[in-house]
Design an enzyme around this catalytic site. Structure first.
Site, PDB file in Angstrom:
ATOM      1  N   CYS A   1       7.475 -10.606  -1.305  1.00  0.00           N
ATOM      2  CA  CYS A   1       7.468 -10.907  -2.740  1.00  0.00           C
ATOM      3  C   CYS A   1       8.672 -10.285  -3.434  1.00  0.00           C
ATOM      4  O   CYS A   1       9.209  -9.281  -2.980  1.00  0.00           O
ATOM      5  CB  CYS A   1       6.189 -10.357  -3.355  1.00  0.00           C
ATOM      6  SG  CYS A   1       4.735 -11.308  -2.932  1.00  0.00           S
TER       7      CYS A   1
ATOM      8  N   ASP B   1      -1.124  -2.374  -5.639  1.00  0.00           N
ATOM      9  CA  ASP B   1      -1.640  -3.746  -5.629  1.00  0.00           C
ATOM     10  C   ASP B   1      -2.909  -3.900  -6.478  1.00  0.00           C
ATOM     11  O   ASP B   1      -3.429  -4.998  -6.621  1.00  0.00           O
ATOM     12  CB  ASP B   1      -1.922  -4.184  -4.189  1.00  0.00           C
ATOM     13  CG  ASP B   1      -0.684  -4.108  -3.329  1.00  0.00           C
ATOM     14  OD1 ASP B   1       0.160  -4.990  -3.442  1.00  0.00           O
ATOM     15  OD2 ASP B   1      -0.545  -3.120  -2.573  1.00  0.00           O
TER      16      ASP B   1
ATOM     17  N   LYS C   1      -5.347  -8.709   4.361  1.00  0.00           N
ATOM     18  CA  LYS C   1      -4.032  -9.271   4.699  1.00  0.00           C
ATOM     19  C   LYS C   1      -3.115  -8.198   5.272  1.00  0.00           C
ATOM     20  O   LYS C   1      -2.429  -8.421   6.263  1.00  0.00           O
ATOM     21  CB  LYS C   1      -3.399  -9.863   3.427  1.00  0.00           C
ATOM     22  CG  LYS C   1      -1.897 -10.083   3.511  1.00  0.00           C
ATOM     23  CD  LYS C   1      -1.350 -10.726   2.267  1.00  0.00           C
ATOM     24  CE  LYS C   1      -0.436  -9.916   1.394  1.00  0.00           C
ATOM     25  NZ  LYS C   1       0.650  -9.172   1.944  1.00  0.00           N
ATOM     26  N   ASN C   2      -3.117  -7.035   4.623  1.00  0.00           N
ATOM     27  CA  ASN C   2      -2.144  -6.023   5.023  1.00  0.00           C
ATOM     28  C   ASN C   2      -2.572  -5.198   6.232  1.00  0.00           C
ATOM     29  O   ASN C   2      -1.886  -4.271   6.631  1.00  0.00           O
ATOM     30  CB  ASN C   2      -1.797  -5.123   3.834  1.00  0.00           C
ATOM     31  CG  ASN C   2      -1.009  -5.901   2.783  1.00  0.00           C
ATOM     32  OD1 ASN C   2      -0.511  -6.992   3.066  1.00  0.00           O
ATOM     33  ND2 ASN C   2      -0.909  -5.365   1.582  1.00  0.00           N
TER      34      ASN C   2
ATOM     35  N   ARG D   1      13.229  -3.650  -1.795  1.00  0.00           N
ATOM     36  CA  ARG D   1      12.465  -3.464  -0.566  1.00  0.00           C
ATOM     37  C   ARG D   1      13.344  -3.289   0.675  1.00  0.00           C
ATOM     38  O   ARG D   1      13.341  -4.120   1.585  1.00  0.00           O
ATOM     39  CB  ARG D   1      11.464  -4.611  -0.385  1.00  0.00           C
ATOM     40  CG  ARG D   1      10.543  -4.737  -1.566  1.00  0.00           C
ATOM     41  CD  ARG D   1       9.472  -5.743  -1.358  1.00  0.00           C
ATOM     42  NE  ARG D   1       8.407  -5.281  -0.490  1.00  0.00           N
ATOM     43  CZ  ARG D   1       7.386  -6.023  -0.117  1.00  0.00           C
ATOM     44  NH1 ARG D   1       7.292  -7.253  -0.530  1.00  0.00           N
ATOM     45  NH2 ARG D   1       6.453  -5.524   0.660  1.00  0.00           N
TER      46      ARG D   1
ATOM     47  N   ARG E   1      -0.956 -17.123   0.031  1.00  0.00           N
ATOM     48  CA  ARG E   1      -0.436 -16.226   1.073  1.00  0.00           C
ATOM     49  C   ARG E   1      -1.387 -15.068   1.331  1.00  0.00           C
ATOM     50  O   ARG E   1      -1.444 -14.528   2.430  1.00  0.00           O
ATOM     51  CB  ARG E   1       0.905 -15.636   0.623  1.00  0.00           C
ATOM     52  CG  ARG E   1       2.107 -16.279   1.248  1.00  0.00           C
ATOM     53  CD  ARG E   1       3.345 -15.509   0.888  1.00  0.00           C
ATOM     54  NE  ARG E   1       3.247 -14.117   1.288  1.00  0.00           N
ATOM     55  CZ  ARG E   1       4.050 -13.156   0.852  1.00  0.00           C
ATOM     56  NH1 ARG E   1       5.008 -13.428   0.012  1.00  0.00           N
ATOM     57  NH2 ARG E   1       3.903 -11.925   1.274  1.00  0.00           N
TER      58      ARG E   1
HETATM   59  C1  EPZ Z   1       3.118  -2.743   1.995  1.00  0.00           C
HETATM   60  O1  EPZ Z   1       4.474  -3.091   1.774  1.00  0.00           O
HETATM   61  C2  EPZ Z   1       2.303  -3.912   1.531  1.00  0.00           C
HETATM   62  N1  EPZ Z   1       2.733  -5.099   2.251  1.00  0.00           N
HETATM   63  C3  EPZ Z   1       2.461  -4.102   0.038  1.00  0.00           C
HETATM   64  O2  EPZ Z   1       1.640  -5.143  -0.381  1.00  0.00           O
HETATM   65  C4  EPZ Z   1       2.022  -2.821  -0.667  1.00  0.00           C
HETATM   66  O3  EPZ Z   1       2.216  -2.973  -2.044  1.00  0.00           O
HETATM   67  C5  EPZ Z   1       2.849  -1.651  -0.136  1.00  0.00           C
HETATM   68  O4  EPZ Z   1       2.731  -1.574   1.302  1.00  0.00           O
HETATM   69  C6  EPZ Z   1       2.438  -0.325  -0.730  1.00  0.00           C
HETATM   70  O5  EPZ Z   1       1.076  -0.096  -0.474  1.00  0.00           O
HETATM   71  C7  EPZ Z   1       2.279  -5.326   3.466  1.00  0.00           C
HETATM   72  O6  EPZ Z   1       1.494  -4.535   4.020  1.00  0.00           O
HETATM   73  C8  EPZ Z   1       2.702  -6.580   4.119  1.00  0.00           C
HETATM   74  P1  EPZ Z   1       6.288   0.381   1.623  1.00  0.00           P
HETATM   75  P2  EPZ Z   1       5.637  -2.271   2.449  1.00  0.00           P
HETATM   76  O7  EPZ Z   1       7.181   0.424   2.796  1.00  0.00           O
HETATM   77  O8  EPZ Z   1       5.175  -1.753   3.746  1.00  0.00           O
HETATM   78  C9  EPZ Z   1      10.414   1.877  -0.357  1.00  0.00           C
HETATM   79  C10 EPZ Z   1       1.204  -7.292  -1.193  1.00  0.00           C
HETATM   80  O9  EPZ Z   1       1.303  -7.970  -2.233  1.00  0.00           O
HETATM   81  N2  EPZ Z   1      10.998   1.754   0.989  1.00  0.00           N
HETATM   82  O10 EPZ Z   1       5.139   1.322   1.563  1.00  0.00           O
HETATM   83  O11 EPZ Z   1       6.842  -3.111   2.421  1.00  0.00           O
HETATM   84  C11 EPZ Z   1      10.076   0.516  -0.941  1.00  0.00           C
HETATM   85  O12 EPZ Z   1      11.202  -0.099  -1.522  1.00  0.00           O
HETATM   86  C12 EPZ Z   1       2.314  -6.353  -0.812  1.00  0.00           C
HETATM   87  O13 EPZ Z   1       0.275  -7.389  -0.401  1.00  0.00           O
HETATM   88  C13 EPZ Z   1      12.309   2.141   1.193  1.00  0.00           C
HETATM   89  O14 EPZ Z   1      12.994   2.586   0.263  1.00  0.00           O
HETATM   90  O15 EPZ Z   1       5.761  -1.094   1.393  1.00  0.00           O
HETATM   91  C14 EPZ Z   1       8.985   0.862  -1.932  1.00  0.00           C
HETATM   92  O16 EPZ Z   1       9.567   1.322  -3.135  1.00  0.00           O
HETATM   93  C15 EPZ Z   1       3.345  -6.206  -1.873  1.00  0.00           C
HETATM   94  N3  EPZ Z   1      12.836   2.016   2.451  1.00  0.00           N
HETATM   95  C16 EPZ Z   1       8.265   2.028  -1.258  1.00  0.00           C
HETATM   96  O17 EPZ Z   1       9.167   2.537  -0.267  1.00  0.00           O
HETATM   97  C17 EPZ Z   1      12.122   1.528   3.497  1.00  0.00           C
HETATM   98  O18 EPZ Z   1      12.648   1.432   4.627  1.00  0.00           O
HETATM   99  C18 EPZ Z   1       6.953   1.652  -0.575  1.00  0.00           C
HETATM  100  O19 EPZ Z   1       7.177   0.581   0.330  1.00  0.00           O
HETATM  101  C19 EPZ Z   1      10.768   1.148   3.288  1.00  0.00           C
HETATM  102  C20 EPZ Z   1      10.229   1.269   2.012  1.00  0.00           C
END
Ligand code: EPZ
Length: 437
Positions: free
Chosen positions: A119, A308, A23-24, A124, A416
Site C-alpha cells: 500500500c 492498522d 492476512k498478515n 517502506r 486484498r
Molecule cells: C507489516 O508491514 C504489515 N504488512 C502492515 O500491514 C503493518 O501495518 C505493519 O507490519 C506494522 O504492523 C504485512 O504484514 C504484509 P514494518 P511491514 O516492517 O512488515 C520501517 C496492512 O494493511 N522500516 O513493521 O512492511 C517502515 O518504513 C499492512 O495489512 C524500515 O525503515 O512493516 C515502517 O515505518 C500495511 N526499514 C516501520 O519500519 C525496513 O527495512 C514498520 O514497518 C523495514 C521497515
C-alpha cells in the site's frame, strides 16, 4: 473489469459474523512452507487477494498449490522448486517477494527478488531486511531494480534491528531457522502474527525461543519438514468490524475475535465509550447505549495500539463528543484518507508535530502524522476512491454511517485484505451492492 461498491447509508450493524485467518500471518506462513521440500497444509485461510497473489508468486517458482477457499484449506507442495528468481511481474503487488530471500537461499543458495510494493503509506524501505541478511552472511547486490542474494549456507549472528519491524523480523526468523549456529534478533517485532509464524516454524522442526525483552533466539537446524498449521485469526478484521458496530450504534457478535490479541484495542475502545462483552467463541460489541467520548491515542508496535486499527478508530472518533488526538508512530504517511472523510463531513486536521504522546522518529520529518478529530459530525454520502487497504475499510464504515448513497471505487484494495467483506456487511444488514465500473 474494475468494481465499485454502492452503499445506502444511515444504517446500523446487527447480527453475527466470523473472522478468519489473518492476512498478515497466512502469507508469511505460505512463504515459510518453502523451507521444507514437502507438502505443508494451512487451515483457516481467508479468501483474500493477498493469498491469491502469494499463491501465484509461489506457483511461479515451482510450488504445487491446492486451495479449498470454502473450507479455508491451502496446501503447498514445495518439493520441486524450479527457480530462485521471483518474476518481475510480482514486484509492486505486495510485500511478500522480499520475504522469499532467506527461504530461496536455503533451497538454492541464491535468490533474485525484484523491488517490492504494497500500500502507498510511506516509502517502506527494506534496509533492515538487507542489513540483517548481510549479518547472516548473505552476499547482496542491487542491480537494475533487482536484489541478488547468495550464500551457500547462512550463519547465525547477533542482529539488533533499528526499529521492531514486522517484515524484517519475519524475514530474519525464517532465514535463521536453517542457518548454521544460533541467531539472536534483538529489538525485534513480537506481534501475535510473528509468534504464529514461530509456531508454524517450530512445527516444521525449527528451534525458536522468545525472550522477554523483544529478543528472538533461533538455533539453526539443517533441515525442516512439511507441517500442518491453523492460522491465527485476523485481529485487524475483528477490530474493524467491532468499531463499525459501535460507531453505527449497532450490536454485533464477532466469532473468532480473540480477546488475548486485542487487549490494547479493547482498552481504548472502552475508554472511547464502546461497550463489549466476551461470549462463547468471540466478543459481542454493542453501541446502542454508548456515549462516545474523545480520546488521545498513539499507535505503536505490539503490545501497543496497532497502526492498522487507527483508520476505523478515526471513524469512531468522528462520532465522539469532543476533540480526539491520534499520533501515528509506525508509518509517516498514514492519514492520506482523512481528506476524503472531511469531504463526507468529518472535521479532521493533520499536523506534522507529535501530538498527544511522546516524540517519535517522525518528529522533525515534516510528515503529517498526527490527527485531531472534532466530533460529533454527521457524515454524508459521496463518490470516493480508496487509497489503501485499511483506509478502504474505514471508508466502508463511513459509508454505512453516512446519510445517503456512497460510491466507493478502488475496491481491489479492500479485497486484498478482507475476507468476503461484501457478504459480511450484507449479513449485518447493510445494503451494499457491487457494480462494474
Ligand atoms: C507489516 O508491514 C504489515 N504488512 C502492515 O500491514 C503493518 O501495518 C505493519 O507490519 C506494522 O504492523 C504485512 O504484514 C504484509 P514494518 P511491514 O516492517 O512488515 C520501517 C496492512 O494493511 N522500516 O513493521 O512492511 C517502515 O518504513 C499492512 O495489512 C524500515 O525503515 O512493516 C515502517 O515505518 C500495511 N526499514 C516501520 O519500519 C525496513 O527495512 C514498520 O514497518 C523495514 C521497515
Amino acid at each position: 473489469m474494475a468494481k465499485k461498491f454502492i452503499i445506502e447509508g444511515g444504517r446500523y450493524l446487527k447480527g453475527e459474523i466470523r473472522v478468519r485467518g489473518a492476512k498478515n500471518a497466512v502469507t508469511k506462513q505460505m512463504v515459510a512452507s518453502l523451507l521444507a521440500p514437502g507438502k505443508s497444509v494451512l487451515q483457516n485461510v481467508p479468501e483474500i487477494g493477498d493469498v491469491e497473489i502469494t499463491k501465484q508468486i509461489l506457483a511461479s517458482i515451482g510450488c504445487k498449490i491446492e486451495h479449498d477457499p470454502e473450507a479455508g484449506i491451502l496446501s503447498i507442495d514445495a518439493a520441486n522448486l524450479s527457480t530462485h528468481r521471483v518474476p518481475e511481474e510480482y514486484s509492486g503487488l505486495n510485500r511478500i517477494p522480499i520475504l522469499l530471500a532467506g527461504v530461496l537461499m536455503h533451497r538454492f543458495g541464491a535468490a533474485e527478488i525484484p523491488m517490492m510494493g504494497g500500500c502507498d503509506i510511506g516509502p517502506r524501505p527494506v534496509d533492515f531486511h538487507i542489513e540483517g541478511l548481510r549479518s547472516l552472511g548473505a552476499d547482496i547486490r542491487y542491480e537494475d531494480g533487482v536484489y541478488r542474494f547468495s550464500a551457500k549456507r547462512l550463519t547465525g549472528a547477533r542482529i539488533t534491528l533499528p526499529f521492531p519491524s514486522v517484515g524484517a523480523t519475519e524475514n530474519l526468523m525464517m532465514a535463521a531457522a536453517t542457518a548454521k549456529g544460533t541467531t539472536e534478533i534483538r529489538n525485534a517485532a513480537i506481534e501475535p502474527e510473528i509468534v504464529d509464524l514461530a509456531l508454524f516454524l517450530q512445527s516444521m522442526g525449527a528451534i525458536i525461543t522468545q525472550e522477554t525483552d523483544r529478543t528472538w533466539i533461533i538455533q539453526g537446524v539443517e533441515t525442516l519438514h512439511a507441517a500442518q498449521h491453523r492460522v491465527i485469526n485476523d485481529r485487524i478484521e475483528a477490530a474493524s468490524f467491532a468499531v463499525s458496530a459501535i460507531a453505527t450504534r449497532g450490536d454485533v457478535i464477532i466469532k473468532g475475535a480473540d480477546q488475548l490479541h486485542m487487549l490494547t484495542f479493547l482498552n481504548w475502545l472502552r475508554k472511547a465509550g464502546g461497550e463489549f462483552e466476551t461470549v462463547e467463541g468471540g466478543i459481542r460489541f454493542h453501541g446502542v447505549q454508548s456515549k462516545l467520548k474523545p480520546i488521545a491515542v498513539e499507535t505503536g508496535v505490539h503490545p501497543g495500539l496497532m497502526t492498522d486499527w487507527q483508520q476505523p478508530m478515526v471513524i469512531l472518533l468522528t462520532q465522539a463528543e469532543g476533540m480526539s488526538v491520534i499520533h501515528e508512530t509506525v508509518y509517516e504517511n498514514r492519514f492520506g484518507y482523512a481528506e476524503t472523510l472531511n469531504r463526507m463531513g468529518a472535521r479532521i486536521q493533520l499536523y506534522s508535530e507529535c501530538l498527544g504522546g511522546r516524540d517519535c522518529r517522525f518528529r522533525n520529518s515534516g510528515h503529517r502524522h498526527s490527527a485531531v478529530i472534532m466530533g460529533p459530525t454527521p457524515l454524508k454520502g459521496a463518490k470516493i476512491e480508496i487509497p489503501d487497504l485499511r483506509a478502504g475499510f474505514s471508508y466502508l464504515v463511513a459509508a454505512v454511517l453516512a446519510q445517503g448513497k456512497t460510491e466507493i471505487s478502488g475496491v481491489k484494495y479492500i479485497e486484498r485484505g478482507y475476507d468476503r467483506v461484501v457478504e459480511k456487511f450484507q449479513a449485518l444488514g447493510v445494503p451494499i451492492s457491487v457494480v462494474e465500473e
